[in-house]
Design an enzyme around this catalytic site. Structure first.
Site, PDB file in Angstrom:
ATOM      1  N   THR A  96     -41.899 -32.460  28.710  1.00  0.00           N
ATOM      2  CA  THR A  96     -40.686 -32.092  29.450  1.00  0.00           C
ATOM      3  C   THR A  96     -41.030 -31.961  30.929  1.00  0.00           C
ATOM      4  OG1 THR A  96     -39.845 -30.900  27.539  1.00  0.00           O
ATOM      5  CG2 THR A  96     -38.787 -30.438  29.654  1.00  0.00           C
ATOM      6  N   LYS A 171     -32.552 -33.785  29.194  1.00  0.00           N
ATOM      7  CA  LYS A 171     -33.419 -32.712  28.671  1.00  0.00           C
ATOM      8  C   LYS A 171     -33.260 -31.426  29.491  1.00  0.00           C
ATOM      9  CE  LYS A 171     -36.758 -30.789  26.327  1.00  0.00           C
ATOM     10  NZ  LYS A 171     -36.440 -30.192  25.026  1.00  0.00           N
ATOM     11  N   LYS A 239     -40.751 -22.604  32.432  1.00  0.00           N
ATOM     12  CA  LYS A 239     -41.091 -23.811  33.210  1.00  0.00           C
ATOM     13  C   LYS A 239     -39.901 -24.770  33.246  1.00  0.00           C
ATOM     14  CE  LYS A 239     -42.755 -27.039  30.863  1.00  0.00           C
ATOM     15  NZ  LYS A 239     -42.427 -28.302  30.189  1.00  0.00           N
TER      16      LYS A 239
HETATM   17  P1  NAP Z   1     -48.681 -26.550  23.966  1.00  0.00           P
HETATM   18  O1  NAP Z   1     -48.941 -26.330  22.533  1.00  0.00           O
HETATM   19  O2  NAP Z   1     -48.956 -25.459  24.917  1.00  0.00           O
HETATM   20  O3  NAP Z   1     -49.470 -27.874  24.407  1.00  0.00           O
HETATM   21  C1  NAP Z   1     -49.633 -28.203  25.756  1.00  0.00           C
HETATM   22  C2  NAP Z   1     -50.549 -29.390  25.909  1.00  0.00           C
HETATM   23  O4  NAP Z   1     -50.890 -29.553  27.299  1.00  0.00           O
HETATM   24  C3  NAP Z   1     -51.888 -29.204  25.171  1.00  0.00           C
HETATM   25  O5  NAP Z   1     -52.375 -30.448  24.776  1.00  0.00           O
HETATM   26  C4  NAP Z   1     -52.750 -28.615  26.279  1.00  0.00           C
HETATM   27  O6  NAP Z   1     -54.142 -28.755  26.071  1.00  0.00           O
HETATM   28  C5  NAP Z   1     -52.308 -29.443  27.452  1.00  0.00           C
HETATM   29  N1  NAP Z   1     -52.684 -28.763  28.693  1.00  0.00           N
HETATM   30  C6  NAP Z   1     -52.180 -27.607  29.181  1.00  0.00           C
HETATM   31  N2  NAP Z   1     -52.817 -27.268  30.314  1.00  0.00           N
HETATM   32  C7  NAP Z   1     -53.754 -28.231  30.537  1.00  0.00           C
HETATM   33  C8  NAP Z   1     -54.737 -28.437  31.525  1.00  0.00           C
HETATM   34  N3  NAP Z   1     -54.900 -27.576  32.562  1.00  0.00           N
HETATM   35  N4  NAP Z   1     -55.525 -29.535  31.444  1.00  0.00           N
HETATM   36  C9  NAP Z   1     -55.380 -30.395  30.419  1.00  0.00           C
HETATM   37  N5  NAP Z   1     -54.475 -30.258  29.426  1.00  0.00           N
HETATM   38  C10 NAP Z   1     -53.675 -29.179  29.491  1.00  0.00           C
HETATM   39  O7  NAP Z   1     -47.158 -26.950  24.219  1.00  0.00           O
HETATM   40  P2  NAP Z   1     -46.114 -27.774  23.336  1.00  0.00           P
HETATM   41  O8  NAP Z   1     -45.140 -26.814  22.773  1.00  0.00           O
HETATM   42  O9  NAP Z   1     -46.786 -28.748  22.460  1.00  0.00           O
HETATM   43  O10 NAP Z   1     -45.328 -28.521  24.517  1.00  0.00           O
HETATM   44  C11 NAP Z   1     -45.766 -29.731  25.086  1.00  0.00           C
HETATM   45  C12 NAP Z   1     -44.628 -30.271  25.948  1.00  0.00           C
HETATM   46  O11 NAP Z   1     -43.479 -30.483  25.112  1.00  0.00           O
HETATM   47  C13 NAP Z   1     -44.160 -29.327  27.047  1.00  0.00           C
HETATM   48  O12 NAP Z   1     -43.754 -30.082  28.156  1.00  0.00           O
HETATM   49  C14 NAP Z   1     -42.961 -28.615  26.409  1.00  0.00           C
HETATM   50  O13 NAP Z   1     -42.080 -28.134  27.388  1.00  0.00           O
HETATM   51  C15 NAP Z   1     -42.385 -29.746  25.610  1.00  0.00           C
HETATM   52  N6  NAP Z   1     -41.579 -29.357  24.420  1.00  0.00           N
HETATM   53  C16 NAP Z   1     -41.981 -28.353  23.602  1.00  0.00           C
HETATM   54  C17 NAP Z   1     -41.201 -28.036  22.494  1.00  0.00           C
HETATM   55  C18 NAP Z   1     -41.569 -26.933  21.556  1.00  0.00           C
HETATM   56  O14 NAP Z   1     -40.671 -26.487  20.824  1.00  0.00           O
HETATM   57  N7  NAP Z   1     -42.806 -26.451  21.479  1.00  0.00           N
HETATM   58  C19 NAP Z   1     -40.019 -28.750  22.236  1.00  0.00           C
HETATM   59  C20 NAP Z   1     -39.660 -29.801  23.078  1.00  0.00           C
HETATM   60  C21 NAP Z   1     -40.444 -30.099  24.177  1.00  0.00           C
HETATM   61  P3  NAP Z   1     -54.933 -27.616  25.224  1.00  0.00           P
HETATM   62  O15 NAP Z   1     -54.643 -27.935  23.787  1.00  0.00           O
HETATM   63  O16 NAP Z   1     -56.340 -27.789  25.620  1.00  0.00           O
HETATM   64  O17 NAP Z   1     -54.335 -26.293  25.638  1.00  0.00           O
END
Ligand code: NAP
Length: 289
Positions: A96, A171, A239
């Site tokens: 996102t 989105k 965010k």
């Molecule tokens: P998450 O579990 O926190 O995963 C975040 C990802 O980004 C992980 O692979 C993380 O790596 C990586 N990352 C974060 N900081 C980093 C850094 N400094 N350097 C390198 N990699 C880094 O979040 P998520 O829920 O899967 O969300 C991922 C995306 O999808 C976001 O943009 C979120 O807004 C969007 N989204 C989420 C949902 C939901 O319900 N969860 C729904 C729709 C969209 P690590 O594993 O090493 O931390």
């Protein structure tokens, strides 16, 4: 069969990649924390030491990363994948991010002769696991057609909304409504309890009125049992509301409700709620009584 690169194996990415693997796709993966790739690697995915290594071998590269800053770093930082991706390959960005950032990534991709597609998703952890996400896609039709088989595995529906940036734009609106709906419900609950209405009665009545967004019903269990293990981390809705607010500024639109909601989530994040589910805003408001 094409080799799929997958970068970002968090809550969403790990489940999306798992579905591709279960449907026979050959994966090369990278994640900052290697541990999260364990299952995929045990089931035959190849590990890459850097995003650049993923780029060298992938025909289609998918990112599911946290923020625009991280997407940029992973794409064009020192070990970024854009320099190594083959000419004419596709980068499908499911993270996102805001529309103007999306357009920036599209033009950078063009400089590297890579086709960029804007493909954020609606749906959280369970739909990601079940392959039931909704894809909001922006990009040229022929590239979208090329990746449709992948989208059909990870999602139940794809909306091709137009050129790059349209997916991110839609989105922004969905998450703006999600955040505001959550806060509206949490506030009503806290007030109802303060007026000595039974918590169970509040759930039973409010969730059955048309004024509460349907998505809130899925969160009842979390609120009732004080279980805020993150499906959608609170720090990411904050965010997203921030990115929506940037988009509002860029389009000269006043969004007072969005901004007050964003600040409420910011306060909760400052108080240590960032890694909890976004529905923990109810717990946060309750703690302020
Ligand atoms: P998450 O579990 O926190 O995963 C975040 C990802 O980004 C992980 O692979 C993380 O790596 C990586 N990352 C974060 N900081 C980093 C850094 N400094 N350097 C390198 N990699 C880094 O979040 P998520 O829920 O899967 O969300 C991922 C995306 O999808 C976001 O943009 C979120 O807004 C969007 N989204 C989420 C949902 C939901 O319900 N969860 C729904 C729709 C969209 P690590 O594993 O090493 O931390």
């Amino acid at each position: 069969m094409k080799k799929i690169g997958f970068i970002g194996l968090g809550i969403m990415g790990s489940r999306m990649a798992n579905n591709l693997q279960n449907n026979g796709y050959d994966l090369i993966v990278y994640n900052r924390t290697k541990e999260k790739a364990k299952n995929l690697l045990e089931n035959g995915a190849e590990w890459a030491a850097s995003p650049k290594e993923v780029g060298k071998k992938a025909d289609i590269l998918i990112t599911m990363l946290s923020t625009p800053e991280i997407v940029k770093e992973i794409a064009i930082g020192e070990q970024g994948f854009l320099t190594s991706l083959k000419d004419n390959s596709i980068w499908l960005n499911c993270s996102t991010v805001n529309p103007s950032f999306t357009k920036e990534m599209d033009s950078v991709s063009k400089q590297f002769r890579v086709r960029y597609l804007d493909a954020p998703v609606a749906g959280t952890k369970a739909p990601a696991a079940k392959g039931e996400l909704l894809f909001l896609v922006g990009g040229d039709k022929s590239s979208v057609n090329e990746i449709t088989p992948l989208l059909n595995i990870m999602g139940k529906k794809t909306l091709h909304l137009g050129k790059v940036g349209k997916g991110a734009s839609m989105k922004m609106l969905i998450n703006q409504l999600l955040g505001q709906s959550m806060v509206a419900f949490a506030e009503a609950m806290v007030m109802g309890e303060a007026m000595a209405l039974e918590k169970e009665t509040l759930f039973n009545v409010l969730l059955n009125t048309p004024v509460v967004a349907p998505v809130i019903s899925n969160l009842r269990d979390k609120l009732e049992h004080d279980n805020y293990e993150a499906n959608f981390p609170l720090k990411w809705i904050q965010k997203d509301l921030h990115l929506s607010s940037i988009s509002a500024y860029e389009n000269s639109v006043a969004t007072p409700n969005l901004n007050s909601t964003k600040e409420l989530f910011a306060q909760a994040k400052q108080q240590g709620y960032g890694d909890l589910d976004f529905s923990a805003i109810y717990k946060f408001l309750n703690s302020k009584k």
